[in-house]
Scaffold this motif. Structure first.
Motif, PDB file in Angstrom:
ATOM      1  N   ARG A  82       0.833  -1.204   0.000  1.00 17.40           N
ATOM      2  CA  ARG A  82       0.000   0.000   0.000  1.00 17.40           C
ATOM      3  C   ARG A  82       0.869   1.255   0.000  1.00 17.40           C
ATOM      4  NH1 ARG A  82      -5.465   0.034   3.527  1.00 17.40           N
ATOM      5  NH2 ARG A  82      -6.466  -1.832   2.682  1.00 17.40           N
ATOM      6  N   ALA A  83       0.462   2.242  -0.767  1.00 20.41           N
ATOM      7  CA  ALA A  83       1.142   3.536  -0.786  1.00 20.41           C
ATOM      8  C   ALA A  83       0.089   4.627  -0.891  1.00 20.41           C
ATOM      9  CB  ALA A  83       2.118   3.613  -1.954  1.00 20.41           C
ATOM     10  N   ASP A  84       0.321   5.747  -0.215  1.00 19.06           N
ATOM     11  CA  ASP A  84      -0.647   6.837  -0.096  1.00 19.06           C
ATOM     12  C   ASP A  84      -0.267   7.993  -1.017  1.00 19.06           C
ATOM     13  OD1 ASP A  84      -2.515   8.675   0.716  1.00 19.06           O
ATOM     14  OD2 ASP A  84      -1.693   8.964   2.734  1.00 19.06           O
ATOM     15  N   THR A  85      -1.162   8.343  -1.954  1.00 21.31           N
ATOM     16  CA  THR A  85      -0.928   9.512  -2.808  1.00 21.31           C
ATOM     17  C   THR A  85      -1.168  10.816  -2.067  1.00 21.31           C
ATOM     18  OG1 THR A  85      -3.215   9.738  -3.600  1.00 21.31           O
ATOM     19  CG2 THR A  85      -1.773   8.203  -4.809  1.00 21.31           C
ATOM     20  N   ALA A  86      -1.891  10.743  -0.933  1.00 20.58           N
ATOM     21  CA  ALA A  86      -2.301  11.934  -0.179  1.00 20.58           C
ATOM     22  C   ALA A  86      -3.104  12.900  -1.043  1.00 20.58           C
ATOM     23  CB  ALA A  86      -1.097  12.648   0.435  1.00 20.58           C
ATOM     24  N   THR A  87      -3.725  12.387  -2.118  1.00 24.64           N
ATOM     25  CA  THR A  87      -4.503  13.189  -3.061  1.00 24.64           C
ATOM     26  C   THR A  87      -3.664  14.336  -3.630  1.00 24.64           C
ATOM     27  OG1 THR A  87      -6.370  12.725  -1.567  1.00 24.64           O
ATOM     28  CG2 THR A  87      -6.838  14.112  -3.441  1.00 24.64           C
ATOM     29  N   ASP A  88      -2.398  14.055  -3.892  1.00 25.70           N
ATOM     30  CA  ASP A  88      -1.449  15.078  -4.331  1.00 25.70           C
ATOM     31  C   ASP A  88      -0.603  14.527  -5.487  1.00 25.70           C
ATOM     32  OD1 ASP A  88       0.294  17.526  -4.021  1.00 25.70           O
ATOM     33  OD2 ASP A  88       1.754  15.967  -3.527  1.00 25.70           O
ATOM     34  N   PRO A  89      -0.589  15.184  -6.655  1.00 26.29           N
ATOM     35  CA  PRO A  89       0.146  14.665  -7.811  1.00 26.29           C
ATOM     36  C   PRO A  89       1.636  14.431  -7.556  1.00 26.29           C
ATOM     37  CG  PRO A  89      -1.390  16.348  -8.508  1.00 26.29           C
ATOM     38  CD  PRO A  89      -1.395  16.367  -7.012  1.00 26.29           C
ATOM     39  N   LYS A  90       2.291  15.370  -6.897  1.00 26.00           N
ATOM     40  CA  LYS A  90       3.723  15.213  -6.638  1.00 26.00           C
ATOM     41  C   LYS A  90       3.986  13.982  -5.776  1.00 26.00           C
ATOM     42  CE  LYS A  90       7.766  17.526  -4.663  1.00 26.00           C
ATOM     43  NZ  LYS A  90       8.264  18.747  -3.958  1.00 26.00           N
ATOM     44  N   THR A  91       3.179  13.808  -4.727  1.00 23.97           N
ATOM     45  CA  THR A  91       3.328  12.645  -3.864  1.00 23.97           C
ATOM     46  C   THR A  91       3.043  11.363  -4.630  1.00 23.97           C
ATOM     47  OG1 THR A  91       2.668  13.964  -1.956  1.00 23.97           O
ATOM     48  CG2 THR A  91       2.551  11.576  -1.711  1.00 23.97           C
ATOM     49  N   ALA A  92       2.029  11.387  -5.503  1.00 22.08           N
ATOM     50  CA  ALA A  92       1.696  10.212  -6.300  1.00 22.08           C
ATOM     51  C   ALA A  92       2.885   9.778  -7.157  1.00 22.08           C
ATOM     52  CB  ALA A  92       0.483  10.500  -7.180  1.00 22.08           C
ATOM     53  N   VAL A  93       3.583  10.734  -7.756  1.00 17.84           N
ATOM     54  CA  VAL A  93       4.752  10.416  -8.577  1.00 17.84           C
ATOM     55  C   VAL A  93       5.865   9.818  -7.715  1.00 17.84           C
ATOM     56  CG1 VAL A  93       6.571  11.373 -10.039  1.00 17.84           C
ATOM     57  CG2 VAL A  93       4.208  12.145 -10.329  1.00 17.84           C
ATOM     58  N   GLU A  94       6.104  10.410  -6.554  1.00 12.45           N
ATOM     59  CA  GLU A  94       7.143   9.893  -5.655  1.00 12.45           C
ATOM     60  C   GLU A  94       6.842   8.458  -5.237  1.00 12.45           C
ATOM     61  OE1 GLU A  94       7.045  12.705  -2.498  1.00 12.45           O
ATOM     62  OE2 GLU A  94       8.214  14.232  -3.574  1.00 12.45           O
ATOM     63  N   ARG A  95       5.588   8.193  -4.882  1.00 10.96           N
ATOM     64  CA  ARG A  95       5.214   6.847  -4.454  1.00 10.96           C
ATOM     65  C   ARG A  95       5.302   5.852  -5.622  1.00 10.96           C
ATOM     66  NH1 ARG A  95       6.224   9.015  -0.369  1.00 10.96           N
ATOM     67  NH2 ARG A  95       4.774   9.600   1.273  1.00 10.96           N
ATOM     68  N   ALA A  96       4.892   6.271  -6.820  1.00 15.25           N
ATOM     69  CA  ALA A  96       4.991   5.389  -7.977  1.00 15.25           C
ATOM     70  C   ALA A  96       6.445   5.029  -8.260  1.00 15.25           C
ATOM     71  CB  ALA A  96       4.349   6.046  -9.195  1.00 15.25           C
ATOM     72  N   ASN A  97       7.331   6.017  -8.190  1.00 14.46           N
ATOM     73  CA  ASN A  97       8.762   5.760  -8.376  1.00 14.46           C
ATOM     74  C   ASN A  97       9.274   4.740  -7.365  1.00 14.46           C
ATOM     75  OD1 ASN A  97      10.285   7.042 -10.517  1.00 14.46           O
ATOM     76  ND2 ASN A  97       9.542   8.994  -9.700  1.00 14.46           N
ATOM     77  N   ASP A  98       8.888   4.894  -6.119  1.00 17.27           N
ATOM     78  CA  ASP A  98       9.334   3.980  -5.073  1.00 17.27           C
ATOM     79  C   ASP A  98       8.826   2.562  -5.324  1.00 17.27           C
ATOM     80  OD1 ASP A  98      10.502   3.687  -2.198  1.00 17.27           O
ATOM     81  OD2 ASP A  98       8.508   2.777  -2.089  1.00 17.27           O
ATOM     82  N   LEU A  99       7.555   2.464  -5.687  1.00 17.21           N
ATOM     83  CA  LEU A  99       6.974   1.146  -5.933  1.00 17.21           C
ATOM     84  C   LEU A  99       7.679   0.437  -7.086  1.00 17.21           C
ATOM     85  CD1 LEU A  99       3.188   2.019  -5.530  1.00 17.21           C
ATOM     86  CD2 LEU A  99       4.503   0.494  -4.032  1.00 17.21           C
ATOM     87  N   ILE A 100       7.980   1.172  -8.146  1.00 15.08           N
ATOM     88  CA  ILE A 100       8.593   0.563  -9.321  1.00 15.08           C
ATOM     89  C   ILE A 100      10.073   0.262  -9.096  1.00 15.08           C
ATOM     90  CG2 ILE A 100       9.226   0.957 -11.736  1.00 15.08           C
ATOM     91  CD1 ILE A 100       6.607   2.647 -11.935  1.00 15.08           C
ATOM     92  N   ARG A 101      10.820   1.235  -8.594  1.00 15.76           N
ATOM     93  CA  ARG A 101      12.273   1.093  -8.523  1.00 15.76           C
ATOM     94  C   ARG A 101      12.749   0.317  -7.304  1.00 15.76           C
ATOM     95  NH1 ARG A 101      14.489   7.080 -10.454  1.00 15.76           N
ATOM     96  NH2 ARG A 101      13.482   7.081 -12.512  1.00 15.76           N
ATOM     97  N   ARG A 102      12.185   0.610  -6.159  1.00 15.91           N
ATOM     98  CA  ARG A 102      12.684  -0.019  -4.929  1.00 15.91           C
ATOM     99  C   ARG A 102      11.892  -1.262  -4.562  1.00 15.91           C
ATOM    100  NH1 ARG A 102      12.635   0.850   0.894  1.00 15.91           N
ATOM    101  NH2 ARG A 102      10.980   2.415   0.759  1.00 15.91           N
ATOM    102  N   GLN A 103      10.563  -1.192  -4.709  1.00 16.53           N
ATOM    103  CA  GLN A 103       9.729  -2.328  -4.329  1.00 16.53           C
ATOM    104  C   GLN A 103       9.585  -3.364  -5.440  1.00 16.53           C
ATOM    105  OE1 GLN A 103       8.865  -2.704  -1.204  1.00 16.53           O
ATOM    106  NE2 GLN A 103       9.860  -0.736  -0.797  1.00 16.53           N
ATOM    107  N   LYS A 104       9.941  -2.990  -6.672  1.00 21.13           N
ATOM    108  CA  LYS A 104       9.940  -3.935  -7.801  1.00 21.13           C
ATOM    109  C   LYS A 104       8.568  -4.570  -8.018  1.00 21.13           C
ATOM    110  CE  LYS A 104      14.411  -3.308  -8.087  1.00 21.13           C
ATOM    111  NZ  LYS A 104      14.986  -2.431  -9.145  1.00 21.13           N
ATOM    112  N   VAL A 105       7.519  -3.732  -7.971  1.00 20.91           N
ATOM    113  CA  VAL A 105       6.175  -4.278  -8.167  1.00 20.91           C
ATOM    114  C   VAL A 105       5.970  -4.693  -9.617  1.00 20.91           C
ATOM    115  CG1 VAL A 105       5.194  -2.939  -6.271  1.00 20.91           C
ATOM    116  CG2 VAL A 105       5.150  -2.000  -8.598  1.00 20.91           C
TER     117      VAL A 105
END
Length: 392
Positions: A82-105
């Motif tokens: 689970r990752a929280d966008t906080a209803t914020d575009p910048k946060t959504a991008v940061e979380r997507a990057n983390d999920l793809i690069r670090r979490q390898k989803v």
């Protein structure tokens, strides 16, 4: 022990950088040696749209938990992060990057707003990671890596304008949150009115977190509109409807509400919600076998009082389409699953739906429903609608 408590014994939660939490869906001991298939659940768990975010997470979790209970895919279990966008575009991008690069989803399901989705799109496409988008939106997304279980203007705007002009009157005042989806939905609404003889007498966009709609309500009253059309999102919509009902304007002005569902009913009194009309693809008042099956599965997982909404159905159905793609592909290779998950028909909570191979959008069954006695009752069934190809 309740279904919810049973689920919690099978999961573990821990904090991951930022506001991101990981939910690990534990596999049976005999299958633990197989590498899990990691799925990012990127939703607004804070920021004003948390009710929708939690509903989306519930729908996705239901699909993947049920798959795990059936043995996973070739013995491989799904693990949800689970990752929280906080209803914020910048946060959504940061979380997507983390999920793809670090979490390898292997895939991401979410987010909610068009602004967040559009901000994430370059990250999704660079990472060549399937994005499962299961929220109604304004249309126009054409990407190999984005699959949409989404009501488009062809699904909702066209039918509701025809219904409203015939049954509610021909004058409309449009009120929406100030972001992409409301503006584009209203543009489609105006265009459809031009075809049907309806007229828009006012249009306004309100900031996130608005607390006082007095000035807007005065404009609606003075316009003489027969119908106010709402595309305000999240908790702000609850505030607006409560203040609208308090003015007594419901006696003279009908409400059409894009995105209205059981999520909103839960925040309104029966009197405040009574008479609201909305296009939708699912409502818990349906009694078909497929609707009863979905309601039974949700309540078994999340408790007898769990809300079963259009948002739950959309995320549950699209997650199952992804799972079928993994089966067809024989694993979680991103490119192989991207190719394999399209061109399939699946039973949703409201009949069979079809994921098109061209623009990766789902042909949906559409309903027009009305709030009656605290429930969203179907007043018109329109069947399955194939929207215009979003890649053309």
């Amino acid at each position: 022990m309740t279904g919810r408590k049973q689920n919690l014994t099978r999961r573990r939660f821990f904090e991951l950088g930022g506001a991101t939490a990981v939910a690990s869906l534990a596999a049976p001991v005999v299958a633990q040696q197989a590498e899990p298939i990691r799925i990012g659940v990127l939703q607004p768990f804070t920021g004003g749209l948390e009710a929708l975010g939690q509903q989306g997470a519930n729908g996705a979790e239901l699909a993947f938990l049920d798959a795990n209970d059936a043995g996973g895919v070739d013995g491989r279990m799904f693990e949800l992060i689970r990752a929280d966008t906080a209803t914020d575009p910048k946060t959504a991008v940061e979380r997507a990057n983390d999920l793809i690069r670090r979490q390898k989803v292997a895939a991401i399901i979410g987010p909610v707003t068009s602004a967040n989705r559009d901000a994430m799109r370059p990250t999704i496409e660079r990472g060549k990671t399937p994005l499962l988008y299961a929220t109604d939106y304004e249309g126009g997304v054409c990407s190999r890596y984005i699959s949409c279980y989404s009501a488009l203007p062809d699904h909702w705007v066209v039918p509701i304008v025809a219904h409203a002009v015939k049954n509610l009157g021909d004058s409309f005042y449009l009120v929406g949150s100030d972001y992409v989806w409301p503006r584009e939905m209203n543009a489609a609404f105006i265009a459809e009115c031009d075809k049907t003889g309806g007229k828009v007498v006012g249009e306004e966009y309100t900031p996130w977190g608005a607390k006082d709609y007095t000035a807007t309500l005065r404009k609606i009253r003075d316009s003489g509109a027969k119908t106010v059309v709402i595309s305000i999102a999240g908790a702000d919509a609850i505030t607006f409807v409560k203040q609208f009902a308090a003015t007594g304007m419901k006696k003279t002005t009908q409400v059409v509400f894009f995105g209205f569902s059981e999520n909103y009913l839960a925040g309104l009194s029966d009197e405040e919600s009574e008479g609201i009309i909305a296009p939708t693809n699912f409502t818990s008042s349906l009694t078909s076998p497929e609707a009863e099956h979905l309601k039974e599965r949700v309540r078994a997982r999340f408790g007898a009082d769990a809300i079963v909404s259009n948002t739950v159905d959309a995320h549950w159905s699209l997650a199952r389409m992804y799972i079928e793609g993994v089966r067809r592909a024989g694993g979680d290779d991103r490119e192989a699953v991207t190719d394999a998950m399209v061109d399939q028909t699946l039973m949703s909570g409201n009949g069979e739906v079809y994921l098109r191979p061209g623009d990766r959008h789902v042909d949906l069954n559409v309903l027009i429903a009305q709030a009656q006695g605290g429930r969203l009752e179907v007043i018109e069934e329109l069947g399955r609608i194939a929207a215009t190809d979003q890649c053309t």
